[in-house]
Design an enzyme around this catalytic site. Structure first.
Site, PDB file in Angstrom:
ATOM      1  N   LYS A 212      29.243 -43.942 -20.948  1.00 52.23           N
ATOM      2  CA  LYS A 212      29.187 -42.604 -20.349  1.00 52.23           C
ATOM      3  C   LYS A 212      30.587 -42.010 -20.241  1.00 52.23           C
ATOM      4  O   LYS A 212      30.830 -40.863 -20.605  1.00 52.23           O
ATOM      5  CB  LYS A 212      28.523 -42.671 -18.974  1.00 52.23           C
ATOM      6  CG  LYS A 212      28.254 -41.314 -18.359  1.00 52.23           C
ATOM      7  CD  LYS A 212      27.713 -41.421 -16.943  1.00 52.23           C
ATOM      8  CE  LYS A 212      26.296 -41.921 -16.908  1.00 52.23           C
ATOM      9  NZ  LYS A 212      25.713 -41.867 -15.541  1.00 52.23           N
ATOM     10  N   GLU A 218      35.644 -53.062 -21.282  1.00 53.97           N
ATOM     11  CA  GLU A 218      35.096 -53.967 -22.294  1.00 53.97           C
ATOM     12  C   GLU A 218      34.626 -53.192 -23.526  1.00 53.97           C
ATOM     13  O   GLU A 218      34.879 -53.594 -24.673  1.00 53.97           O
ATOM     14  CB  GLU A 218      33.929 -54.774 -21.710  1.00 53.97           C
ATOM     15  CG  GLU A 218      34.310 -55.697 -20.557  1.00 53.97           C
ATOM     16  CD  GLU A 218      34.220 -55.027 -19.191  1.00 53.97           C
ATOM     17  OE1 GLU A 218      34.214 -55.751 -18.184  1.00 53.97           O
ATOM     18  OE2 GLU A 218      34.165 -53.767 -19.131  1.00 53.97           O
ATOM     19  N   GLY A 273      23.299 -46.203 -15.388  1.00 52.92           N
ATOM     20  CA  GLY A 273      23.371 -47.126 -16.523  1.00 52.92           C
ATOM     21  C   GLY A 273      22.174 -48.042 -16.650  1.00 52.92           C
ATOM     22  O   GLY A 273      21.616 -48.229 -17.729  1.00 52.92           O
ATOM     23  N   ARG A 274      21.756 -48.631 -15.535  1.00 54.07           N
ATOM     24  CA  ARG A 274      20.668 -49.613 -15.583  1.00 54.07           C
ATOM     25  C   ARG A 274      19.297 -48.964 -15.750  1.00 54.07           C
ATOM     26  O   ARG A 274      18.296 -49.650 -15.881  1.00 54.07           O
ATOM     27  CB  ARG A 274      20.705 -50.499 -14.340  1.00 54.07           C
ATOM     28  CG  ARG A 274      20.726 -49.737 -13.016  1.00 54.07           C
ATOM     29  CD  ARG A 274      21.138 -50.683 -11.884  1.00 54.07           C
ATOM     30  NE  ARG A 274      21.305 -50.032 -10.597  1.00 54.07           N
ATOM     31  CZ  ARG A 274      22.409 -49.401 -10.202  1.00 54.07           C
ATOM     32  NH1 ARG A 274      23.430 -49.295 -11.023  1.00 54.07           N
ATOM     33  NH2 ARG A 274      22.485 -48.881  -8.991  1.00 54.07           N
ATOM     34  N   GLU A 359      21.937 -55.013  -8.935  1.00 53.77           N
ATOM     35  CA  GLU A 359      22.930 -53.944  -8.843  1.00 53.77           C
ATOM     36  C   GLU A 359      22.389 -52.797  -7.994  1.00 53.77           C
ATOM     37  O   GLU A 359      23.139 -52.100  -7.314  1.00 53.77           O
ATOM     38  CB  GLU A 359      23.299 -53.441 -10.242  1.00 53.77           C
ATOM     39  CG  GLU A 359      24.571 -52.613 -10.271  1.00 53.77           C
ATOM     40  CD  GLU A 359      25.124 -52.414 -11.668  1.00 53.77           C
ATOM     41  OE1 GLU A 359      25.942 -53.254 -12.107  1.00 53.77           O
ATOM     42  OE2 GLU A 359      24.738 -51.439 -12.332  1.00 53.77           O
ATOM     43  N   HIS A 390      10.477 -77.642 -17.847  1.00 55.45           N
ATOM     44  CA  HIS A 390      11.169 -78.914 -18.025  1.00 55.45           C
ATOM     45  C   HIS A 390      12.585 -78.859 -17.461  1.00 55.45           C
ATOM     46  O   HIS A 390      13.424 -79.701 -17.785  1.00 55.45           O
ATOM     47  CB  HIS A 390      11.190 -79.289 -19.512  1.00 55.45           C
ATOM     48  CG  HIS A 390       9.822 -79.502 -20.076  1.00 55.45           C
ATOM     49  ND1 HIS A 390       9.209 -80.740 -20.113  1.00 55.45           N
ATOM     50  CD2 HIS A 390       8.918 -78.624 -20.572  1.00 55.45           C
ATOM     51  CE1 HIS A 390       8.001 -80.621 -20.636  1.00 55.45           C
ATOM     52  NE2 HIS A 390       7.798 -79.341 -20.929  1.00 55.45           N
ATOM     53  N   LYS A 518      36.733 -53.821 -11.285  1.00 57.69           N
ATOM     54  CA  LYS A 518      37.414 -53.137 -12.390  1.00 57.69           C
ATOM     55  C   LYS A 518      38.843 -52.774 -11.996  1.00 57.69           C
ATOM     56  O   LYS A 518      39.791 -52.960 -12.765  1.00 57.69           O
ATOM     57  CB  LYS A 518      36.657 -51.862 -12.768  1.00 57.69           C
ATOM     58  CG  LYS A 518      35.293 -52.088 -13.396  1.00 57.69           C
ATOM     59  CD  LYS A 518      34.647 -50.742 -13.711  1.00 57.69           C
ATOM     60  CE  LYS A 518      33.244 -50.900 -14.268  1.00 57.69           C
ATOM     61  NZ  LYS A 518      32.607 -49.578 -14.530  1.00 57.69           N
TER      62      LYS A 518
END
Length: 554
Positions: A212, A218, A273-274, A359, A390, A518
């Site tokens: 955005k 990153e 974002g999510r 979040e 398992h 950040k």
């Protein structure tokens, strides 16, 4: 427009006080006894909608409890909150803006006016642009610098610009279009870029940079690495626009990077974002499965939106899932929730829900800034199907913690092999059944006696084989994992998270804890590179910085 006002502290509401008493009443409740007493329990505690079935009958729940949970939802003014969400009111109080991911799946012809502007035409304009891009790439008309068609798409993003698109692209791999393969690059770890780039040819690779702000560390670093790699592989500077697309609201930064203006798709500030996979952030999904399937994904989510808006609370899938979560976290002390998809293609569903839920609801203050006096936001964890049986299912069955679980399974497999899917489905059902039924000490002892063991050995072993049972779970069954069903399933969990935030009075649409890391990361980086020589603000961080610098100096 009347803005939605959050209610008082929910722990002061009458229904909350009654639920505290009800939890004491339910101490002796056994699910297995409830099923024996009520042959209709499954029918009474299950909901179907648009190819999805939610069975919530295996919960620490009776009709009184359900009624009280629904009363808590009503007393928390949930209906007003739902309307506020869909109407475009500023439900994100800290940033004073709406959260309109639901608008992204509304059909053309609908109207949603926010601040005097109808958003639906804008949304469908972007869908049309996506359709044109996808068509050109799938038809071999989008050519790389050497005039070869694009065969590989690399999505560069992180958080919601990565987890949602990756989940959907992998979940719908059976619907993938031939000739184009999607990859995802998120981590700033150079090893990930190295391993991925070794499998690619710059002539036929298209990068989609999803950010955005076009400044997320990153994503920007990986985009710069991708551009350098492209040029080092023989790519032309003049043809960068053939190999890079951006999804961003910062057009200036994207153009400065070298991306052509016509290759930049917008993302609006009212899309978190999510919650963004339904927007142009979902371009990698459309490139993978085709635009018609992407629109089916939107249709499934829209169908769940309508169910959420219209169904009475006691027959409303998101409300039921949310209130059960409140019941366990705030009244039973559960601190985590397991998501257990029995489908290989849904293997990353848990990761997407981790961001969506943790979040959103990992908050300690209410919308008005007052501190919570009750738990919020469970730890979301889990993983794919039989593999977990398992590994960590042991803790679910015999551990000391109460961990509610959601089992997710399709009826039909895309890839039937012999009787594999019948066994997969059987394992899913038997795990939820075992969590409910358990095995009493007496049953364990009798089984050992039936095997002919001496009584002393029976008494020694029986406690280890006893399983308490009465452990709660939900089972979500899809007819099959297709774009429409998956859209509905993801939207179901989005709305569940929102309902819980309304009850707790928190803001599910900000994430200030993410922002702090950040900021501190930039400070540490400057210390590592010698740009700042003053000591770090704490001795531990300084010690670790010194260790890094000494090793690199040596």
């Amino acid at each position: 427009m009347t803005h939605y006002q959050h209610p008082q502290d929910p722990s002061q509401l009458p229904a909350w006080q009654q639920l505290l008493k009800q939890q004491q009443v339910m101490q002796n409740f056994r699910m297995s006894d409830a099923f024996a007493a009520d042959p209709q329990r499954f029918q009474n505690f299950s909901i179907s909608h648009d190819g999805l079935l939610l069975d919530y009958s295996k919960n620490l729940l009776d009709e009184t409890t359900r009624d009280l949970l629904m009363q808590l939802a009503e007393q928390s003014r949930l209906q007003s909150a739902i309307q506020a969400l869909f109407n475009g009111e500023p439900v994100n109080a800290s940033e004073q803006r709406p959260a309109l991911h639901t608008a992204l799946r509304r059909p053309i012809g609908d109207r949603l006016v926010v601040n005097g502007e109808d958003l639906i035409p804008q949304i469908h304009d972007v869908l049309n642009t996506m359709t044109e891009m996808v068509s050109r790439i799938h038809n071999g008309l989008w050519r790389g610098y050497s005039e070869k068609p694009i065969t590989h798409i690399v999505n560069i993003g992180i958080g919601g610009s990565f987890l949602g698109p990756q989940l959907v692209s992998e979940a719908l791999l059976p619907f993938a279009q031939q000739g184009v393969k999607c990859h995802f690059l998120a981590n700033i770890d150079g090893s990930e870029f190295h391993e991925l780039s070794n499998t690619l040819d710059a002539q036929t690779t298209l990068f989609v940079v999803s950010s955005k702000s076009f400044s997320t560390l990153e994503t920007l670093k990986n985009a710069l690495a991708a551009r350098s790699w492209y040029l080092a592989q023989g790519g032309s500077k003049d043809c960068i626009d053939r190999h890079f697309i951006a999804v961003s609201s910062n057009i200036e930064a994207a153009v400065e990077f070298g991306i052509a203006k016509e290759n930049i798709l917008p993302i609006w500030d009212w899309v978190g974002g999510r919650y963004s996979l339904w927007s142009a952030i979902g371009l990698p999904i459309a490139l993978s499965i085709g635009m018609s399937n992407f629109k089916e994904l939107l249709t499934g989510a829209w169908s769940m939106d309508q169910h959420f808006l219209q169904a009475p609370f006691a027959e409303n899938m998101p409300v039921i899932l949310a209130m059960l979560g409140i019941w366990y976290s705030d009244f039973w002390g559960a601190q985590s929730h397991a998501i257990l998809p029995y489908d290989h293609y849904l293997r990353n569903f848990t990761q997407h829900l981790q961001q969506l839920d943790m979040e959103s609801n990992g908050k300690q203050v209410r919308q008005d800034g007052t501190t919570l006096s009750y738990p919020s936001g469970a730890v979301i964890w889990g993983g794919v199907g039989c593999n977990g049986q398992h590994a960590y299912h042991q803790l679910l069955h015999q551990g000391t913690l109460l961990i509610p679980a959601d089992f997710i399974v399709p009826v039909v497999s895309h890839n039937p092999i012999a009787d594999h899917h019948q066994w997969l489905y059987a394992n899913c059902l038997s795990q939820s059944q075992a969590l409910m039924q358990g095995k009493s000490l007496e049953q364990a002892a009798q089984e050992l006696r039936d095997k002919g063991l001496e009584e002393s050995e029976v008494q020694r072993l029986a406690p280890h084989k006893a399983i308490p049972g009465n452990r709660p779970s939900n089972t979500l069954v899809a007819e099959r994992i297709c774009p429409r069903r998956l859209g509905a399933l993801i939207a179901l969990y989005e709305h569940k998270v929102f309902v819980q935030s309304v009850i707790w009075g928190t803001n599910p649409f900000d994430q200030w804890g993410v922002e702090l890391g950040k900021v501190l990361g930039k400070d540490v980086y400057q210390h590592l590179t010698g740009q700042v020589t003053a000591p770090s603000s704490d001795p531990s961080t300084q010690g670790l910085i010194d260790f890094f610098r000494n090793r690199h100096r040596g």
